[in-house]
Design an enzyme around this catalytic site. Structure first.
Site, PDB file in Angstrom:
ATOM      1  CE  LYS A 222      -3.280   2.504   2.951  1.00  0.00           C
ATOM      2  NZ  LYS A 222      -4.172   2.476   4.107  1.00  0.00           N
ATOM      3  CD  GLU A 271      -5.314   8.857  10.329  1.00  0.00           C
ATOM      4  OE1 GLU A 271      -5.908   9.310   9.314  1.00  0.00           O
ATOM      5  OE2 GLU A 271      -4.458   7.970  10.283  1.00  0.00           O
ATOM      6  CD  GLU A 315      -7.786   2.337   1.416  1.00  0.00           C
ATOM      7  OE1 GLU A 315      -8.623   1.890   0.606  1.00  0.00           O
ATOM      8  OE2 GLU A 315      -7.720   3.532   1.734  1.00  0.00           O
ATOM      9  CD  GLU A 450     -10.784   7.209  -0.553  1.00  0.00           C
ATOM     10  OE1 GLU A 450     -11.247   6.194  -1.106  1.00  0.00           O
ATOM     11  OE2 GLU A 450      -9.872   7.170   0.301  1.00  0.00           O
TER      12      GLU A 450
HETATM   13  C1  LIG Z   1      -4.629  10.693   3.336  1.00  0.00           C
HETATM   14  C2  LIG Z   1      -5.812  11.124   3.793  1.00  0.00           C
HETATM   15  O1  LIG Z   1      -6.655  10.337   4.515  1.00  0.00           O
HETATM   16  C3  LIG Z   1      -6.273   9.041   4.941  1.00  0.00           C
HETATM   17  C4  LIG Z   1      -6.641   8.017   3.945  1.00  0.00           C
HETATM   18  C5  LIG Z   1      -7.827   7.333   4.001  1.00  0.00           C
HETATM   19  C6  LIG Z   1      -8.230   6.416   2.873  1.00  0.00           C
HETATM   20  O2  LIG Z   1      -7.515   6.324   1.868  1.00  0.00           O
HETATM   21  O3  LIG Z   1      -9.284   5.774   2.936  1.00  0.00           O
HETATM   22  C7  LIG Z   1      -8.682   7.496   5.087  1.00  0.00           C
HETATM   23  C8  LIG Z   1      -8.318   8.257   6.156  1.00  0.00           C
HETATM   24  C9  LIG Z   1      -6.968   8.817   6.264  1.00  0.00           C
HETATM   25  O4  LIG Z   1      -6.149   7.998   7.026  1.00  0.00           O
HETATM   26  C10 LIG Z   1      -6.273  12.529   3.560  1.00  0.00           C
HETATM   27  O5  LIG Z   1      -7.355  12.886   4.019  1.00  0.00           O
HETATM   28  O6  LIG Z   1      -5.543  13.298   2.923  1.00  0.00           O
HETATM   29 MG   LIG Z   2      -9.033   5.065   0.777  1.00  0.00          MG
END
Ligand SMILES: C=C(O[C@@H]1C=C(C(=O)O)C=C[C@H]1O)C(=O)O
Ligand SMILES: [Mg+2]
Length: 467
Positions: A222, A271, A315, A450
């Site tokens: 990842k 987070e 993930e 996303e």
């Molecule tokens: C990297 C980010 O978020 C991270 C990535 C995530 C994911 O890919 O699902 C979810 C939460 C965070 O740990 C961000 O918001 O920039």
């Molecule tokens: Mg994601």
């Protein structure tokens, strides 16, 4: 009006000056007092006139600690990678070793405390974007308001040198009075947002596709890839205008603002990296995402599909496994639920697994930060290979984005968040950052969408529309 009662501060300052003369070293005096409730945002805002560029703000999701700092009585900073966590910790310990602390309450987050963080990757080639922040950068405020457990505390930190005398006490009293009596200031509206520039979106998608091909046959499992939006306003935007909106709109997040040399790093992240309170350690696994539904039915449906989605579960699991390992190295007991739950934010929902540990005696929070950062939620798996991949592939200068940001007090208690959903405000411009975890099953277009959702909280706070 807020008044501070009787004070031992004068005596403390005089004895610190004597010590400073003896040791030929500056000595910190830190006094903590309970005060009638002041709103931390107003405190931050009213500090603009005297302390612009030297302020910070912090609020955790449950408002257990809301901390606002004004002025710098000490800057602790290091550049480069070698031992930045231990160097910072050593310098901090040396600094507080001789401190005269006048505090009868002993509440975490009060008294001598430093606020700041560490850049994501000190080995990444720098672009100049983050020139106002060092790879490790902490401020010890002159004046600090802490609201903990609903009670407000006011900390005054005074540096005494061999050249000072009793006049210093009068000076501190005067300055403190000005701060505490400062009138509530109006919050200015955000200036018009004139331009939103998406930095190289097509190239970003290509990088994702290239990475996905690579992940199918690689020890790499990842890698988190991020991208940037650059915003331009009609005139300089003020940090408090953004902060005000974040406090209103992102109540379930860590909300932070960190000023340095004219720039401000600001955000609302869901987070936690790590929190230490006595022997208890808390961390969080947050990875796997889906949007919010327009109504409760569709929202629940989306949540359920996230909880069952293999790509997102994988993930997420990478993060759980790594955090478990890092915690077990330093904790006697680690409690992690077997399955994730949902964490719902305003625009997005995530898979979330809380982590609790009992700290092995004497492990400082910076050792935990060092071990945990970056978790596979922000770096990838395996950690070293993933960070190297990001260094090579990403066009972005992450600086403090996705990095540990938070505070440490003189008793070793503290909390560091992962500074995502964040932006670097630079007068008339700002950079916003968002990334996502790329695994072998990722699809470039849906990862792109996303990241677009992840920009929304900050874009909204800056007065922008949704992309
Ligand atoms: C990297 C980010 O978020 C991270 C990535 C995530 C994911 O890919 O699902 C979810 C939460 C965070 O740990 C961000 O918001 O920039
Ligand atoms: Mg994601």
């Amino acid at each position: 009006m807020v008044t501070i009662q009787e004070t031992e501060l004068r005596e403390g300052i005089l004895s610190a000056i004597r010590l400073a003369k003896e040791t030929v070293q500056p000595v910190l005096v830190s006094e903590v007092q309970k005060i009638a409730d002041i709103d931390p945002f107003s405190f931050f805002n009213a500090g603009r006139e005297q302390f612009l560029g030297e302020r910070f703000f912090w609020k955790d999701p449950d408002s257990r600690h809301i901390i606002a700092g004004l002025g710098n009585c000490r800057l602790i900073q290091h550049d480069g990678v070698r031992g930045r966590f231990t160097k910072t910790e050593k310098e901090w310990n040396r600094f507080i070793e001789t401190a005269v602390i006048l505090d009868e309450y002993k509440t975490s987050g009060t008294g001598p405390l430093m606020f700041g963080g560490f850049s994501f990757d000190p080995l990444k080639e720098k672009t100049g974007l983050w020139s106002k922040f060092s790879d490790s950068h902490f401020h010890v405020p002159k004046y600090m308001l802490t609201v903990a457990g609903g009670q407000a505390y006011f900390t005054s930190n005074v540096i005494c040198t061999q050249h000072d005398d009793a006049d210093l006490y009068e000076k501190v009293l005067q300055e403190r009075q000005i701060i505490l009596l400062a009138q509530k200031q109006p919050v200015l509206p955000m200036p018009a947002l004139q331009e939103v520039i998406e930095i190289a979106p097509e190239e970003w998608k290509e990088s994702v596709s290239e990475l996905v091909r690579e992940l199918k046959d690689s020890p790499l499992k990842k890698v988190v890839l991020a991208r940037e939006l650059r915003l331009r306003f009609s005139k300089a935007a003020e940090a408090e205008s953004v902060l005000f909106r974040l406090l209103k709109e992102q109540q379930g997040s860590f909300i932070f603002a960190f000023e340095s040399n004219g720039d401000c790093f600001i955000g609302a992240t869901p987070e936690r990296l790590v929190k230490k309170e006595g022997n208890s350690v808390f961390s969080a696994c947050l990875a796997g995402s889906i949007g919010r539904g327009a109504d409760s039915d569709s929202d629940e449906k989306l949540g359920r599909s996230l909880l069952e989605d293999q790509k997102n579960l994988i993930e997420h699991q990478y993060v759980v496994d790594m955090i478990r390992e890092a915690m077990e190295e330093t904790c006697d007991e680690v409690i992690i639920p077997a399955t994730p739950q949902l964490m719902k934010m305003k625009y997005i929902q995530h898979l979330y697994t809380p982590v609790i540990g009992k700290n092995r005696r004497g492990t400082p929070i910076f050792s935990l930060v060092d071990r945990l950062h970056p978790t596979p939620a922000l770096g990838g798996l395996p950690k070293k290979l993933a960070v190297e991949k990001i260094r090579e592939m990403e066009r972005l200068d992450r600086g403090y984005y996705a990095a540990p940001l938070g505070w440490l007090d003189h008793n070793g208690n503290g909390e560091f968040a992962v500074a995502i959903r964040s932006a670097l405000l630079q007068g008339e411009e700002a950079s916003l950052f968002a990334g996502c975890g790329i695994v072998a099953d990722s699809d470039a277009d849906s990862e792109y969408r996303e990241t677009s959702i992840k920009f929304r909280p900050m874009l909204n706070a800056f007065g922008g529309n949704n992309l």
